[in-house]
Design an enzyme around this catalytic site. Structure first.
Site, PDB file in Angstrom:
ATOM      1  N   LYS A 190     -47.737  39.552  39.401  1.00  0.00           N
ATOM      2  CA  LYS A 190     -46.932  38.360  39.120  1.00  0.00           C
ATOM      3  C   LYS A 190     -46.007  38.713  37.970  1.00  0.00           C
ATOM      4  O   LYS A 190     -46.438  38.876  36.825  1.00  0.00           O
ATOM      5  CB  LYS A 190     -47.835  37.188  38.746  1.00  0.00           C
ATOM      6  CG  LYS A 190     -47.081  35.897  38.531  1.00  0.00           C
ATOM      7  CD  LYS A 190     -48.052  34.745  38.391  1.00  0.00           C
ATOM      8  CE  LYS A 190     -47.396  33.394  38.292  1.00  0.00           C
ATOM      9  NZ  LYS A 190     -46.302  33.255  37.378  1.00  0.00           N
ATOM     10  N   ASP A 217     -49.986  30.085  26.204  1.00  0.00           N
ATOM     11  CA  ASP A 217     -51.331  29.522  26.132  1.00  0.00           C
ATOM     12  C   ASP A 217     -51.299  28.097  25.599  1.00  0.00           C
ATOM     13  O   ASP A 217     -51.933  27.198  26.140  1.00  0.00           O
ATOM     14  CB  ASP A 217     -52.179  30.373  25.168  1.00  0.00           C
ATOM     15  CG  ASP A 217     -53.287  31.085  25.906  1.00  0.00           C
ATOM     16  OD1 ASP A 217     -53.222  31.106  27.152  1.00  0.00           O
ATOM     17  OD2 ASP A 217     -54.195  31.602  25.230  1.00  0.00           O
ATOM     18  N   ALA A 218     -50.557  27.915  24.504  1.00  0.00           N
ATOM     19  CA  ALA A 218     -50.484  26.600  23.877  1.00  0.00           C
ATOM     20  C   ALA A 218     -49.843  25.608  24.857  1.00  0.00           C
ATOM     21  O   ALA A 218     -50.258  24.451  24.966  1.00  0.00           O
ATOM     22  CB  ALA A 218     -49.684  26.693  22.586  1.00  0.00           C
ATOM     23  N   TYR A 219     -48.824  26.079  25.595  1.00  0.00           N
ATOM     24  CA  TYR A 219     -48.162  25.213  26.577  1.00  0.00           C
ATOM     25  C   TYR A 219     -49.133  24.811  27.691  1.00  0.00           C
ATOM     26  O   TYR A 219     -49.240  23.636  28.041  1.00  0.00           O
ATOM     27  CB  TYR A 219     -46.944  25.937  27.157  1.00  0.00           C
ATOM     28  CG  TYR A 219     -46.222  25.109  28.204  1.00  0.00           C
ATOM     29  CD1 TYR A 219     -45.357  24.078  27.832  1.00  0.00           C
ATOM     30  CD2 TYR A 219     -46.418  25.341  29.568  1.00  0.00           C
ATOM     31  CE1 TYR A 219     -44.714  23.305  28.785  1.00  0.00           C
ATOM     32  CE2 TYR A 219     -45.779  24.569  30.524  1.00  0.00           C
ATOM     33  CZ  TYR A 219     -44.923  23.553  30.131  1.00  0.00           C
ATOM     34  OH  TYR A 219     -44.298  22.785  31.075  1.00  0.00           O
ATOM     35  N   CYS A 279     -41.759  60.324   2.114  1.00  0.00           N
ATOM     36  CA  CYS A 279     -41.921  60.633   0.690  1.00  0.00           C
ATOM     37  C   CYS A 279     -41.367  62.036   0.437  1.00  0.00           C
ATOM     38  O   CYS A 279     -41.585  62.943   1.241  1.00  0.00           O
ATOM     39  CB  CYS A 279     -43.402  60.585   0.318  1.00  0.00           C
ATOM     40  SG  CYS A 279     -43.711  61.222  -1.340  1.00  0.00           S
ATOM     41  N   LYS A 292     -51.432  36.428  48.474  1.00  0.00           N
ATOM     42  CA  LYS A 292     -50.862  35.609  49.552  1.00  0.00           C
ATOM     43  C   LYS A 292     -51.593  35.901  50.852  1.00  0.00           C
ATOM     44  O   LYS A 292     -52.040  37.039  51.060  1.00  0.00           O
ATOM     45  CB  LYS A 292     -49.375  35.948  49.741  1.00  0.00           C
ATOM     46  CG  LYS A 292     -48.542  35.749  48.506  1.00  0.00           C
ATOM     47  CD  LYS A 292     -47.126  36.293  48.651  1.00  0.00           C
ATOM     48  CE  LYS A 292     -46.391  36.098  47.319  1.00  0.00           C
ATOM     49  NZ  LYS A 292     -45.098  36.754  47.247  1.00  0.00           N
ATOM     50  N   LYS A 337     -54.215  34.280  37.181  1.00  0.00           N
ATOM     51  CA  LYS A 337     -53.588  34.473  35.875  1.00  0.00           C
ATOM     52  C   LYS A 337     -54.411  35.433  35.007  1.00  0.00           C
ATOM     53  O   LYS A 337     -55.633  35.362  34.975  1.00  0.00           O
ATOM     54  CB  LYS A 337     -53.474  33.131  35.147  1.00  0.00           C
ATOM     55  CG  LYS A 337     -52.488  32.179  35.812  1.00  0.00           C
ATOM     56  CD  LYS A 337     -51.055  32.507  35.491  1.00  0.00           C
ATOM     57  CE  LYS A 337     -50.677  31.908  34.186  1.00  0.00           C
ATOM     58  NZ  LYS A 337     -49.275  31.578  34.031  1.00  0.00           N
ATOM     59  N   GLU A 385     -37.842  37.918  41.193  1.00  0.00           N
ATOM     60  CA  GLU A 385     -37.914  37.644  39.763  1.00  0.00           C
ATOM     61  C   GLU A 385     -36.910  38.521  39.017  1.00  0.00           C
ATOM     62  O   GLU A 385     -36.838  39.721  39.270  1.00  0.00           O
ATOM     63  CB  GLU A 385     -39.348  37.966  39.313  1.00  0.00           C
ATOM     64  CG  GLU A 385     -39.813  37.238  38.110  1.00  0.00           C
ATOM     65  CD  GLU A 385     -40.303  35.809  38.369  1.00  0.00           C
ATOM     66  OE1 GLU A 385     -40.119  35.255  39.489  1.00  0.00           O
ATOM     67  OE2 GLU A 385     -40.866  35.235  37.426  1.00  0.00           O
ATOM     68  N   LEU A 422     -46.616  28.115  41.950  1.00  0.00           N
ATOM     69  CA  LEU A 422     -47.910  28.586  42.462  1.00  0.00           C
ATOM     70  C   LEU A 422     -49.029  27.882  41.708  1.00  0.00           C
ATOM     71  O   LEU A 422     -48.898  27.609  40.517  1.00  0.00           O
ATOM     72  CB  LEU A 422     -48.052  30.099  42.250  1.00  0.00           C
ATOM     73  CG  LEU A 422     -47.175  31.017  43.092  1.00  0.00           C
ATOM     74  CD1 LEU A 422     -47.235  32.441  42.550  1.00  0.00           C
ATOM     75  CD2 LEU A 422     -47.615  30.996  44.553  1.00  0.00           C
TER      76      LEU A 422
HETATM   77  S1  IVH Z   1     -44.333  34.013  45.408  1.00  0.00           S
HETATM   78  C1  IVH Z   1     -43.811  30.247  47.625  1.00  0.00           C
HETATM   79  N1  IVH Z   1     -44.696  36.333  44.257  1.00  0.00           N
HETATM   80  O1  IVH Z   1     -44.272  32.992  39.735  1.00  0.00           O
HETATM   81  C2  IVH Z   1     -44.299  31.385  46.834  1.00  0.00           C
HETATM   82  N2  IVH Z   1     -43.957  34.522  42.922  1.00  0.00           N
HETATM   83  O2  IVH Z   1     -45.731  30.596  38.886  1.00  0.00           O
HETATM   84  C3  IVH Z   1     -43.821  31.363  45.435  1.00  0.00           C
HETATM   85  N3  IVH Z   1     -43.581  35.101  40.579  1.00  0.00           N
HETATM   86  O3  IVH Z   1     -42.035  30.663  41.074  1.00  0.00           O
HETATM   87  C4  IVH Z   1     -43.430  32.611  44.853  1.00  0.00           C
HETATM   88  N4  IVH Z   1     -44.120  37.218  40.743  1.00  0.00           N
HETATM   89  O4  IVH Z   1     -41.092  32.786  39.896  1.00  0.00           O
HETATM   90  C5  IVH Z   1     -44.333  35.051  44.091  1.00  0.00           C
HETATM   91  N5  IVH Z   1     -45.032  38.447  43.350  1.00  0.00           N
HETATM   92  C6  IVH Z   1     -44.664  37.175  43.212  1.00  0.00           C
HETATM   93  C7  IVH Z   1     -44.259  36.664  41.962  1.00  0.00           C
HETATM   94  C8  IVH Z   1     -43.926  35.323  41.863  1.00  0.00           C
HETATM   95  C9  IVH Z   1     -43.691  36.258  39.938  1.00  0.00           C
HETATM   96  C10 IVH Z   1     -43.168  33.839  39.947  1.00  0.00           C
HETATM   97  C11 IVH Z   1     -42.177  33.019  40.738  1.00  0.00           C
HETATM   98  C12 IVH Z   1     -42.897  31.742  41.015  1.00  0.00           C
HETATM   99  C13 IVH Z   1     -43.816  31.670  39.842  1.00  0.00           C
HETATM  100  C14 IVH Z   1     -44.960  30.710  40.036  1.00  0.00           C
END
Ligand code: IVH
Length: 695
Positions: free
Chosen positions: A118, A39-41, A433, A299, A323, A173, A86
């Protein structure tokens, strides 16, 4: 939902902010522990971006804005196709706006979306040649990544060999599950290392570590599959035209792990509403997942839609990250309290500098046991990473060791029971105890009198304190020999309340064995376990005659729990005798006693699922508010009803669930049942089904 951006007022503050962000980001990608939580970042980077919009001519070259991964280690292995990041949205409105702009760009509504979690780890590309895993590369700056092939063999879900001899790149990931993270920190600290602050950092550090004396397992989830260039035709599958959802099916068929194996599998959705409903479902399941997610990725599913949307230099235009609020924050450990529970367990609890996580102010976190404190090397004054998801009790993941100033103090462990001053039994991980459940008698009695145990109305906490202070009860059995005169002698006890309490106590003598057992508070036997034990053995005598082996016949009791339950029942023998002498019921209605004398029928679980009944063999989940004839039943009473009617109660929906009773306001469990095509019943339908067992 988004927290405000950091405010940057001049060029010097801007330069400092860029430097802080780059340092934090480097730690993020290499497994060092960052001084900033996510969050801070994010706030810092949004502040940087805002200042840059005002001063476009002063943008520093190392600024993290506009980059795929500002601060990531640049690698020397070029990516065949850029590994992008993303863009983010934070609310249903922002998502709806994004999908409308995507529709405008491609000239029509998005034909179909794919929706998946994610995963909170690091992106890697795994190159397979002729079906064999040859190279593992990090995302790096998106154009070239680092070679981390040394980690091959430590990552579950990324097989050495695919089911077909194809030449492809799998992207996904790498992360640590909660269990892998706990294990990694145990191994690491045993080797003299500092514990990692959280699973993501642990995965980042472990993936890049080359010369460690130990290896720790990690997990891979694939989310992309592409052909590799210059591949012989025979080995190059035609992937270009496949929809994302089909690619994921293909990846799984090759043997790669995908989210399909989890409680939150990727799905497709036809409309924005369906996407948003799925976002809610995944968000609701987040706290229970065995791995971290920080959002949901949506997507455009079809290759044609993706192609016509295209990509920017940082992120594709056909995908977006929705997010979720951060579940981890850094704060300070101020103090450790030692509390004695109703069974005499002395449990440490962290007192924190208050920190807000996902809308709640957190001031306490669980610390499990003393060994856990030692293993994590926690000290008073430490900055600690605190994790809190959903309603689960917040926990400390680890100290942020590099923020130490040297003023941190060791945590003192108690030498005597902090409640009664007796000695402490430190023989097990959880300290206890020596006075056991007599130490905190008030807690033990309040629990026993509670609604799901003996259900003694009028015997709340205050009344219990009065009884104990007056010396009228020294254990649970004393409740049953209280006299009218004794009660009348207490303050604020009139004739009516005395008679009511005596009647409630007399009624409690007739509670079924399962509730009496639960009221005893044997460690490891909560409400449902007490019911299973009571149904299996039918009487207290049979339970007491059981040895560890026969105790293990009860579902959910393994080799560890069985001996401790048997030992604790032996410890409770005088109290149980006293209860029986006071006329407390010691049998379970409807349960058949086992055949052999040691309480073991030799057949697994014969009695645990009831004897026939309309729910025989069924696993039932109750969710939402009950109405009609079931309106007054607590969740525990619903579970008792299910088990009386021959079924098994469970709190989570899975493929094994046979029936979901969904009342008013049922949410994610109902949705999951619909997804899995599990039979649903309204409270009224269910009441009709079990009418004979309602009492
Ligand atoms: S798609 C071109 N799907 O989130 C599409 N990324 O913040 C890019 N990530 O770089 C990736 N879960 O490391 C995709 N189900 C998912 C994901 C995912 C985690 C990560 C990935 C990406 C980052 C972006």
């Amino acid at each position: 939902m988004t927290t405000p951006a950091a405010v940057i007022t001049d060029a010097a503050a801007y330069a400092q902010a860029v430097e802080d962000a780059v340092t934090a980001s480097a730690a993020y990608y290499t497994g060092g522990t960052s001084a900033l939580d996510d969050d801070a970042y994010d706030r810092l980077v949004r502040g940087i971006a805002a200042w840059e919009t005002e001063h476009p001519d002063q943008v520093l070259p190392n600024s993290p804005t506009g980059k795929v991964a500002g601060g990531a280690v640049e690698g020397d292995v070029p990516h065949t196709v850029a590994m992008l990041s993303l863009d983010n949205v934070f609310s249903p409105e922002e998502f709806t706006t994004w999908s409308a702009s995507l529709a405008r760009r491609i000239g029509h509504e998005v034909e179909r979306f794919s929706v998946e979690p994610k995963l909170d780890g690091l992106a890697v590309a795994a190159r397979y040649a002729g079906g064999r895993l040859r190279q593992l590369i990090t995302r790096g700056d998106g154009t070239a990544g680092e070679h981390v092939s040394h980690a091959i063999g430590t990552i579950e879900g990324l097989p050495h060999e695919l089911a077909e001899p194809v030449t492809v790149e799998v992207r996904g990931e790498v992360l640590m599950t909660t269990a892998q993270f706990e294990h990694a920190n145990e191994v690491r600290t045993a080797h003299g290392g500092q514990p990692f602050a959280n699973p993501r950092g642990a995965a980042a550090g472990s993936l890049r570590a080359k010369e460690r004396a130990y290896t720790v397992p990690m997990t891979f989830f694939g989310y992309g599959l592409l052909p590799l260039p210059n591949t012989e035709k025979a080995l190059a599958p035609r992937l270009g035209e496949l929809a994302h959802s089909d690619l994921m099916v293909q990846a799984a068929a090759y043997g790669v792990n995908t989210t399909a194996t989890t409680a939150v599998p990727g799905i497709t959705a036809d409309t924005v509403e369906q996407v948003l409903a799925r976002v809610q479902e995944i968000a609701a399941l987040r706290a229970e997942l065995p791995f971290g997610i920080d959002g949901i990725v949506i997507k455009a599913d079809l290759a044609a839609d993706q192609q016509s949307a295209g990509s920017g230099s940082r992120a594709p235009r056909w995908a977006i990250a929705y997010k979720l609020p951060a579940v981890e924050k850094i704060t300070r450990l101020l103090e450790v309290e030692w509390n004695v529970g109703r069974t005499g367990i002395i449990a440490p609890r962290a007192v924190l500098e208050p920190v807000e996580i996902d809308g709640a102010t957190i001031t306490y976190a669980t610390l499990h046991n003393p060994a856990d404190i030692t293993r994590r090397d926690l000290r008073l004054g430490d900055h600690v990473m605190v994790h809190r998801a959903g309603d689960v009790i917040p926990r400390i993941e680890a100290p942020v060791a590099h923020l130490r100033t040297g003023d941190e103090q060791p945590i003192a462990f108690p030498e005597a029971c902090p409640r009664c001053g007796a000695g402490i039994n430190t023989g097990e991980q959880r300290w206890r105890c020596e006075n056991g459940r007599n130490c905190h008698l008030v807690a033990a009695l309040s629990y026993a009198a509670g609604r799901d145990q003996l259900d003694i109305e009028g015997l709340g906490h205050t009344r219990v304190v009065q009884l104990v202070d007056a010396g009228l009860v020294a254990d649970l059995a004393d409740l049953f020999t209280l006299t009218r005169e004794q009660l009348m002698g207490l303050e604020r006890m009139g004739v009516t309340s005395t008679d009511n309490l005596l009647a409630a106590i007399a009624a409690a003598k007739g509670q079924p064995l399962s509730r009496v057992l639960c009221a005893l508070g044997v460690r490891g036997t909560g409400r449902s376990m007490s019911r299973r034990i009571a149904r299996r053995f039918a009487s207290m005598d049979n339970i007491r005659a059981a040895n560890a082996e026969s105790m293990q016949q009860v579902e959910g009791i393994g080799t560890e729990k069985a001996p401790s339950i048997v030992a604790e029942l032996a410890e409770l023998a005088p109290l149980i005798d006293k209860l029986a002498a006071a006329g407390v019921n010691m049998t379970e209605p409807g349960a058949t006693p086992p055949a052999s004398s040691d309480g073991d029928t030799g057949e697994a679980d014969e009695n645990t699922e009831g004897v026939g009944g309309p729910l025989a063999g069924m696993t039932v989940v109750v969710t939402g508010a009950m109405t009609g004839p079931l309106e007054k039943l607590s969740r525990n009473q619903m579970n008792e009803l299910i088990e009386r009617a021959g079924g098994r109660s469970s709190s989570s929906v899975s493929k094994k669930t046979s029936l979901v009773v969904a009342g008013d306001g049922a949410g994610s469990k109902r949705a999951k049942a619909e997804d899995l095509a599990i039979r649903l019943a309204t409270p009224d339908e269910f009441a009709a089904l079990v009418a004979d067992y309602l009492n």
